[in-house]
Design a protein around this motif. Structure first.
Motif, PDB file in Angstrom:
ATOM      1  N   PHE A 158      -1.812  -5.776  -5.141  1.00  0.00           N
ATOM      2  CA  PHE A 158      -1.230  -4.500  -5.576  1.00  0.00           C
ATOM      3  C   PHE A 158      -0.588  -4.674  -6.949  1.00  0.00           C
ATOM      4  CE2 PHE A 158      -1.101  -4.933  -0.988  1.00  0.00           C
ATOM      5  CZ  PHE A 158      -1.775  -3.799  -0.559  1.00  0.00           C
ATOM      6  N   PRO A 159      -1.380  -5.134  -7.934  1.00  0.00           N
ATOM      7  CA  PRO A 159      -0.785  -5.512  -9.222  1.00  0.00           C
ATOM      8  C   PRO A 159      -0.096  -4.362  -9.959  1.00  0.00           C
ATOM      9  CG  PRO A 159      -3.180  -5.496  -9.357  1.00  0.00           C
ATOM     10  CD  PRO A 159      -2.832  -5.331  -7.905  1.00  0.00           C
ATOM     11  N   SER A 160      -0.445  -3.114  -9.617  1.00  0.00           N
ATOM     12  CA  SER A 160       0.191  -2.008 -10.342  1.00  0.00           C
ATOM     13  C   SER A 160       1.476  -1.503  -9.677  1.00  0.00           C
ATOM     14  CB  SER A 160      -0.800  -0.860 -10.540  1.00  0.00           C
ATOM     15  OG  SER A 160      -1.286  -0.435  -9.294  1.00  0.00           O
ATOM     16  N   VAL A 161       1.806  -2.043  -8.518  1.00  0.00           N
ATOM     17  CA  VAL A 161       3.075  -1.642  -7.883  1.00  0.00           C
ATOM     18  C   VAL A 161       4.219  -2.042  -8.805  1.00  0.00           C
ATOM     19  CG1 VAL A 161       4.675  -2.268  -6.016  1.00  0.00           C
ATOM     20  CG2 VAL A 161       2.337  -1.642  -5.477  1.00  0.00           C
ATOM     21  N   LYS A 162       5.129  -1.101  -9.019  1.00  0.00           N
ATOM     22  CA  LYS A 162       6.271  -1.380  -9.889  1.00  0.00           C
ATOM     23  C   LYS A 162       7.296  -2.234  -9.156  1.00  0.00           C
ATOM     24  CE  LYS A 162       5.888   3.116 -12.075  1.00  0.00           C
ATOM     25  NZ  LYS A 162       6.403   4.462 -11.799  1.00  0.00           N
ATOM     26  N   LEU A 220       2.512   1.801  -3.376  1.00  0.00           N
ATOM     27  CA  LEU A 220       1.544   2.309  -4.337  1.00  0.00           C
ATOM     28  C   LEU A 220       1.290   3.807  -4.113  1.00  0.00           C
ATOM     29  CD1 LEU A 220      -0.130   1.030  -6.595  1.00  0.00           C
ATOM     30  CD2 LEU A 220      -1.982   0.724  -4.961  1.00  0.00           C
ATOM     31  N   ASN A 260       4.626  -6.692 -11.818  1.00  0.00           N
ATOM     32  CA  ASN A 260       4.690  -5.574 -12.769  1.00  0.00           C
ATOM     33  C   ASN A 260       6.133  -5.090 -12.900  1.00  0.00           C
ATOM     34  OD1 ASN A 260       4.059  -3.359 -14.365  1.00  0.00           O
ATOM     35  ND2 ASN A 260       3.471  -2.083 -12.594  1.00  0.00           N
ATOM     36  N   ASN A 283       4.041 -13.035 -11.959  1.00  0.00           N
ATOM     37  CA  ASN A 283       3.193 -12.052 -12.637  1.00  0.00           C
ATOM     38  C   ASN A 283       3.343 -10.639 -12.049  1.00  0.00           C
ATOM     39  OD1 ASN A 283       1.663 -11.890 -14.826  1.00  0.00           O
ATOM     40  ND2 ASN A 283      -0.213 -12.689 -13.890  1.00  0.00           N
ATOM     41  N   ASP A 315       4.561   5.798  -4.875  1.00  0.00           N
ATOM     42  CA  ASP A 315       5.240   5.445  -6.122  1.00  0.00           C
ATOM     43  C   ASP A 315       6.688   4.997  -5.887  1.00  0.00           C
ATOM     44  OD1 ASP A 315       5.335   4.975  -8.828  1.00  0.00           O
ATOM     45  OD2 ASP A 315       5.957   7.022  -9.337  1.00  0.00           O
ATOM     46  N   LYS A 333       0.833  -1.202   0.000  1.00  0.00           N
ATOM     47  CA  LYS A 333       0.000   0.000   0.000  1.00  0.00           C
ATOM     48  C   LYS A 333       0.870   1.255   0.000  1.00  0.00           C
ATOM     49  CE  LYS A 333      -3.991   1.843   2.562  1.00  0.00           C
ATOM     50  NZ  LYS A 333      -3.514   2.902   3.447  1.00  0.00           N
ATOM     51  N   ILE A 336       9.481  -3.558 -14.153  1.00  0.00           N
ATOM     52  CA  ILE A 336       9.980  -2.505 -15.035  1.00  0.00           C
ATOM     53  C   ILE A 336      11.465  -2.775 -15.261  1.00  0.00           C
ATOM     54  CG2 ILE A 336       8.275  -0.767 -14.360  1.00  0.00           C
ATOM     55  CD1 ILE A 336      10.695   0.478 -12.692  1.00  0.00           C
TER      56      ILE A 336
END
Ligand SMILES: [Zn+2]
Ligand SMILES: [Zn+2]
Length: 258
Positions: free
Chosen positions: A218-222, A177, A253, A251, A180, A174, A255
């Motif tokens: 939290f799938p969008s956490v880089k 996220l 995310n 799986n 960032d 959390k 970068i």
């Protein structure tokens, strides 16, 4: 695939082999696009704790070595960074360091409970995980850190992945996220080999259970995969490849570039 590594040590920390140029040469050899040098931050008036680190008087030379490598190896982007522990009284120093670097890595190897430092490699109690998570939240909220190194380092000695681990994973996910901050899958945990715990045989870190929570909730956490190499030969070794494969399989995310 673009090859990069943002967590790299060098010999001035007294527990790594090779100088800045040795790591940059190794990265060039493997056709890396970027390498970030990020050795342990030195401190002037602060307990050294367990992690040995470069002397404060070496900091300017360390930065200078990185600048020299930037000029000498234009075929690769060499970034200037440091790996830091965060404690509130170090805030001003961290702000200063951030100005002198391309990015800072947060790596909380220690927490403070009742005035005593406790080592994250030796956590065994839920209370330690709570303090660790709170410390990460506070550090991330400063916005000074681009990456959190080995967020799951608390699993090194922790006997089983219990509710306290789940709670810590959620708090870290959390906070990452919201602020960032990129979370790191750390190949150095794989180099420590599998160990036997109450809940089975696993690597000290990365913890598959920790990362499954990140991937699902939290799938969008880089996420970045870093070598955390303390030897140039480890920059792109089999463990780095295992870490990349693990991040892909879970799986995450991932970068490739900051
Ligand atoms: Zn180290
Ligand atoms: Zn490190």
């Amino acid at each position: 695939m673009l090859l990069t590594n943002y967590h790299t040590h060098h010999n001035r920390c007294k527990h790594a082999k090779g100088n800045v140029e040795d790591y940059v040469k190794e990265a060039v050899k493997h056709q890396y696009a970027e390498i970030g040098m990020s050795c342990h931050t030195p401190h002037q008036n602060f307990p050294q704790m367990g992690v040995r680190r470069m002397d404060y008087s070496d900091l300017a030379t360390y930065f200078n070595d990185i600048e020299q490598a930037q000029k000498k190896y234009p075929q690769i982007k060499v970034l200037k960074a440091l790996e830091c522990e965060y404690f509130p009284h170090l805030y001003d120093y961290m702000v200063e360091l951030r100005k002198q670097t391309d990015y800072l890595i947060l790596a909380q190897h220690y927490i403070e409970i009742d005035g005593k430092f406790q080592d994250a490699f030796h956590f065994t109690k839920p209370k330690q995980l709570e303090v660790y998570a709170a410390c990460i939240e506070e550090a991330m909220a400063t916005k000074l850190f681009a990456i959190l190194a080995h967020p799951d380092v608390f699993m090194t000695l922790y006997p089983r992945f219990d509710e306290a681990c789940e709670a810590a994973a959620r708090r870290i996910g959390k906070a990452a996220l919201e602020n960032d901050v990129i979370l790191e899958v750390n190949a150095n945990g794989l180099r420590r080999q599998k160990q036997t715990y109450e809940d089975g045989v696993r690597y000290p870190y990365p913890s598959e259970k920790f990362w499954s929570i990140i991937a699902t909730e939290f799938p969008s956490v880089k996420v970045v995969v870093n070598s955390d190499c303390h030897d140039p030969a480890y920059l792109n070794d089999e463990y780095m490849q295992m870490a990349r494969d693990m991040a892909k399989r879970l799986n995450l995310n991932v970068i490739e570039r900051l």
